[in-house]
Design a protein around this motif. Structure first.
Motif, PDB file in Angstrom:
ATOM      1  N   GLU A 323     -52.809 -14.241   8.069  1.00 11.83           N
ATOM      2  CA  GLU A 323     -52.968 -12.877   8.607  1.00 11.83           C
ATOM      3  C   GLU A 323     -51.838 -12.573   9.598  1.00 11.83           C
ATOM      4  O   GLU A 323     -51.285 -11.478   9.615  1.00 11.83           O
ATOM      5  N   GLU A 324     -51.481 -13.578  10.390  1.00 14.74           N
ATOM      6  CA  GLU A 324     -50.443 -13.398  11.408  1.00 14.74           C
ATOM      7  C   GLU A 324     -49.108 -13.004  10.754  1.00 14.74           C
ATOM      8  O   GLU A 324     -48.426 -12.078  11.183  1.00 14.74           O
ATOM      9  N   ARG A 325     -48.754 -13.734   9.660  1.00 13.14           N
ATOM     10  CA  ARG A 325     -47.512 -13.450   8.939  1.00 13.14           C
ATOM     11  C   ARG A 325     -47.565 -12.028   8.345  1.00 13.14           C
ATOM     12  O   ARG A 325     -46.581 -11.291   8.377  1.00 13.14           O
ATOM     13  N   ALA A 326     -48.719 -11.674   7.786  1.00 15.31           N
ATOM     14  CA  ALA A 326     -48.870 -10.350   7.158  1.00 15.31           C
ATOM     15  C   ALA A 326     -48.672  -9.247   8.187  1.00 15.31           C
ATOM     16  O   ALA A 326     -47.943  -8.282   7.953  1.00 15.31           O
ATOM     17  N   ARG A 327     -49.316  -9.405   9.361  1.00 16.88           N
ATOM     18  CA  ARG A 327     -49.189  -8.402  10.441  1.00 16.88           C
ATOM     19  C   ARG A 327     -47.731  -8.265  10.878  1.00 16.88           C
ATOM     20  O   ARG A 327     -47.208  -7.186  11.061  1.00 16.88           O
ATOM     21  N   MET A 328     -47.091  -9.443  11.054  1.00 19.69           N
ATOM     22  CA  MET A 328     -45.727  -9.486  11.575  1.00 19.69           C
ATOM     23  C   MET A 328     -44.759  -8.777  10.621  1.00 19.69           C
ATOM     24  O   MET A 328     -43.966  -7.926  11.029  1.00 19.69           O
ATOM     25  N   LEU A 329     -44.862  -9.115   9.330  1.00 19.74           N
ATOM     26  CA  LEU A 329     -43.967  -8.522   8.331  1.00 19.74           C
ATOM     27  C   LEU A 329     -44.220  -7.029   8.199  1.00 19.74           C
ATOM     28  O   LEU A 329     -43.282  -6.224   8.113  1.00 19.74           O
ATOM     29  N   SER A 330     -45.495  -6.629   8.210  1.00 21.48           N
ATOM     30  CA  SER A 330     -45.866  -5.214   8.094  1.00 21.48           C
ATOM     31  C   SER A 330     -45.306  -4.417   9.272  1.00 21.48           C
ATOM     32  O   SER A 330     -44.728  -3.347   9.102  1.00 21.48           O
ATOM     33  N   ALA A 331     -45.443  -4.973  10.494  1.00 22.34           N
ATOM     34  CA  ALA A 331     -44.949  -4.286  11.699  1.00 22.34           C
ATOM     35  C   ALA A 331     -43.430  -4.134  11.647  1.00 22.34           C
ATOM     36  O   ALA A 331     -42.879  -3.073  11.969  1.00 22.34           O
ATOM     37  N   GLY A 332     -42.739  -5.205  11.200  1.00 22.67           N
ATOM     38  CA  GLY A 332     -41.272  -5.157  11.095  1.00 22.67           C
ATOM     39  C   GLY A 332     -40.816  -4.097  10.106  1.00 22.67           C
ATOM     40  O   GLY A 332     -39.869  -3.338  10.358  1.00 22.67           O
ATOM     41  N   ARG A 333     -41.508  -4.032   8.946  1.00 22.02           N
ATOM     42  CA  ARG A 333     -41.137  -3.044   7.917  1.00 22.02           C
ATOM     43  C   ARG A 333     -41.417  -1.624   8.384  1.00 22.02           C
ATOM     44  O   ARG A 333     -40.635  -0.713   8.108  1.00 22.02           O
ATOM     45  N   LYS A 334     -42.550  -1.432   9.082  1.00 24.52           N
ATOM     46  CA  LYS A 334     -42.885  -0.092   9.596  1.00 24.52           C
ATOM     47  C   LYS A 334     -41.812   0.391  10.563  1.00 24.52           C
ATOM     48  O   LYS A 334     -41.398   1.540  10.530  1.00 24.52           O
ATOM     49  N   LYS A 335     -41.382  -0.541  11.428  1.00 25.58           N
ATOM     50  CA  LYS A 335     -40.361  -0.216  12.424  1.00 25.58           C
ATOM     51  C   LYS A 335     -39.061   0.209  11.734  1.00 25.58           C
ATOM     52  O   LYS A 335     -38.436   1.201  12.088  1.00 25.58           O
ATOM     53  N   LYS A 336     -38.667  -0.566  10.699  1.00 27.63           N
ATOM     54  CA  LYS A 336     -37.424  -0.265   9.980  1.00 27.63           C
ATOM     55  C   LYS A 336     -37.553   1.066   9.225  1.00 27.63           C
ATOM     56  O   LYS A 336     -36.637   1.888   9.219  1.00 27.63           O
ATOM     57  N   PHE A 337     -38.713   1.289   8.607  1.00 33.11           N
ATOM     58  CA  PHE A 337     -38.960   2.522   7.841  1.00 33.11           C
ATOM     59  C   PHE A 337     -38.840   3.741   8.758  1.00 33.11           C
ATOM     60  O   PHE A 337     -38.211   4.736   8.420  1.00 33.11           O
ATOM     61  N   GLU A 338     -39.443   3.636   9.946  1.00 35.83           N
ATOM     62  CA  GLU A 338     -39.413   4.750  10.906  1.00 35.83           C
ATOM     63  C   GLU A 338     -37.989   4.983  11.417  1.00 35.83           C
ATOM     64  O   GLU A 338     -37.548   6.132  11.550  1.00 35.83           O
ATOM     65  N   LYS A 339     -37.273   3.885  11.656  1.00 31.38           N
ATOM     66  CA  LYS A 339     -35.889   3.994  12.134  1.00 31.38           C
ATOM     67  C   LYS A 339     -35.027   4.709  11.081  1.00 31.38           C
ATOM     68  O   LYS A 339     -34.266   5.619  11.402  1.00 31.38           O
TER      69      LYS A 339
END
Length: 585
Positions: A323-339
């Motif tokens: 779950e930790e890896r999933a959260r981390m990757l999802s948060a990173g992708r969201k940040k990049k998508f928004e940027k």
């Protein structure tokens, strides 16, 4: 991949990468420690590098798999009816207006015992992205052409998508039972468009079918299985799954539901997955008959339940270990998508500022889009952005899946937007009343043609239009009168042109242009316009009048006087036969 290898690939120093590792909460050992795929992707996103996952089949169990077949073609050429005939159910009757507006996926079991996974794509011009997604996930494309209609714009577009994805085509000439059917003409048209048909020495199979009479279906199944045999389709069965999102929708009781097709490996219930920038733990997997299954094998269309948010149609599904890896990757992708999204907006605004210095001002039309599934939201948004014109800028401020809510209404009121609801339930009366009070326009549609027409006319109303000068009327000078010996208070002598209006009308407020032998002599405002000694504002065709042009008195008999008026010409909403819509200025 080790930290050293990653530093070489990204061109960054080892200490920089170790700093990023510390920030994302990973243990930093030596630079020769291997990193997991998710951590590598996160670091790459942090340093601004795009990476693509390649799935290896080394050391895996590889078995034959059923082919994934996408049905494509022009709107109303009988794609869904053909699939109905193959699986003996009726979908076309349930679709709004009888045209498909979703990607449907299901498995058809053949009499021979083999099975084929079918994808049905919409044929309307607005759903181009959906057809491209269908071609990307597929093994074989069935190109449906109506025998009584011929090759149409979306037929050509489907061929282009199939060629771009490097996918073989099988042509199904449908509606062969109709009196106006002419399959030979279709063959010639397809060959002229560069499709190498078997009858003409090529490798593209052609099958004549009739979905209504259910004829030729066995031949189509044979052709598909033969094509699949030639391709020798295989996929790895063991190991983590790699799947592809076909459609995503929001269910009232179950939350986000994702329709997906497994490309390799086995997807199990209870696994943690990252889908685009969303993550979740798979709560349930259902097959297309809505039965619960424990696992999904390659080429199997399934519905997944348990994601935290709605992914975009076309996203990859990746299995992660925790779950930790999933959260981390999802948060990173969201940040990049928004940027990326913000950078794109800034670039668009900058280019607009450059063009706005030379061009007249554009009016912004803010729009909120709500639809039943994610794929449709994207298709409607793309179709709306095609309606951009030099005068009107369509700004889609918010998109979402599900019914229109009070929060959508609040947002629309705040930015002056209109709300478009596509294929969704009518909003509750409380929302409708609140919208009426706030003067927020809500458009609800179930058929894409009507939606585009309605919004096109709305945009045309909002457009400022271009000011144009047009000739309102013409008058011929028949005689000239002179007023002499006027008192000082009334001013000097005046020459009056006695005219007859021969076309349109002449107004006192308009600009008058004097023509002599077809050439413009003078242009000026009207000082006085009289008819039978009465001051008038307008003189219509067939009537005589006397007029005085400000600062001009050199009239001659036979001169022509044109009355010019300023009009605002609005842009036009144009819809082509293929269904593509645009605004013409």
């Amino acid at each position: 991949m080790t930290v050293v290898e990653l530093a070489k690939r990204t061109g960054k120093s080892i200490s920089t990468l170790q700093g990023i590792l510390t920030n994302v909460g990973e243990k930093v050992g030596t630079e020769f420690d291997p990193l997991s795929m998710e951590v590598v992707e996160l670091i790459a996103m942090e340093v601004g590098i795009n990476i693509k996952r390649l799935h290896s089949n080394e050391g895996s169990e590889i078995l034959p798999r059923p082919p994934v077949v996408t049905v494509m073609g022009h709107v109303d050429h009988g794609k869904t009816s053909l699939l109905d005939a193959l699986r003996q159910t009726s979908v076309a009757a349930k679709e709004a207006g009888g045209i498909t507006q979703h990607l449907g996926a299901f498995v058809v079991g053949m009499t021979s015992g083999a099975s084929i996974t079918f994808l049905d794509t919409p044929g309307h011009a607005a759903f181009s992205a959906m057809r491209a997604r269908g071609a990307a996930v597929t093994d074989i494309v069935v190109l449906v052409v109506a025998a009584d209609d011929g090759v149409m714009p979306q037929t050509l577009e489907a061929m282009a998508h199939a060629k771009a994805a490097n996918v073989p085509i099988v042509v199904a000439i449908n509606k062969c039972d109709k009196p106006a059917a002419n399959p030979e003409r279709i063959r010639i048209q397809l060959a002229s468009e560069g499709l190498m048909l078997e009858d003409m020495g090529g490798d593209v199979q052609v099958v004549e079918v009739s979905a209504m009479k259910k004829t030729g279906l066995d031949n189509l199944e044979e052709a598909l299985l033969l094509q699949a045999e030639i391709m020798d389709l295989k996929a790895r069965i063991d190991g983590p799954a790699h799947a592809y999102v076909v459609e995503a929708r929001l269910d009232k009781g179950k939350g986000p539901l994702v329709t997906a097709i497994v490309k390799g490996g086995t997807l199990l219930c209870g696994q943690y997955v990252v889908v685009g920038s969303e993550w979740g733990r798979i709560r349930a997997i259902r097959d297309m008959a809505e039965k619960l299954v424990e696992k999904a094998r390659p080429a199997m269309p399934i519905e997944i339940e348990g994601l935290k948010g709605l992914p975009r149609a076309g996203d990859d599904i990746i299995v992660v270990e925790s779950e930790e890896r999933a959260r981390m990757l999802s948060a990173g992708r969201k940040k990049k998508f928004e940027k990326d999204r913000l950078i794109k907006i800034v670039e668009e605004r900058a280019s607009e500022l450059k063009t706005s210095e030379e061009e007249p001002k554009r009016v912004e039309v803010p729009i909120i889009v709500k639809a039943d599934v994610q794929g449709t939201v994207q298709a409607v948004t793309d179709a709306l952005l095609n309606l951009n014109s030099p005068q009107v800028f369509v700004n889609v401020v918010h998109v979402g899946v599900g019914p229109i809510s009070q929060s959508d209404l609040d947002m629309a009121e705040a930015c002056g937007a209109c709300i478009i609801g596509f294929n969704i339930k009518t909003p509750p009366s409380s929302v409708s009343l609140a919208a009426a009070r706030a003067s927020v326009k809500i458009m609800l549609h179930r058929v894409i043609y009507h939606l585009l027409e309605d919004i096109g006319n709305f945009i045309v109303d909002k457009a400022p239009g271009t000011p144009e000068t047009k000739v309102a009327g013409e008058a011929e000078v028949l005689s000239i009168f002179e007023l002499k010996g006027r008192s000082k208070s009334k001013g000097p002598d005046v020459k009056i042109a006695g005219c007859r209006v021969i076309d349109g009308f002449v107004t006192k407020s308009g600009i008058l242009r004097l023509l002599r032998s077809g050439e413009v002599v003078f242009e000026g405002s009207c000082e006085s316009l009289k008819r039978e000694k009465q001051d008038v504002d307008t003189v219509k065709k067939g009537n005589e009048c006397g007029l005085v042009i400000h600062n001009y008195d050199d009239f001659r008999v036979g001169d022509m006087v044109q009355c010019l008026e300023q009009v605002i010409r609005k842009p036009k909403f144009v819809s082509s036969e293929s269904g593509a819509a645009r605004i013409e200025c």
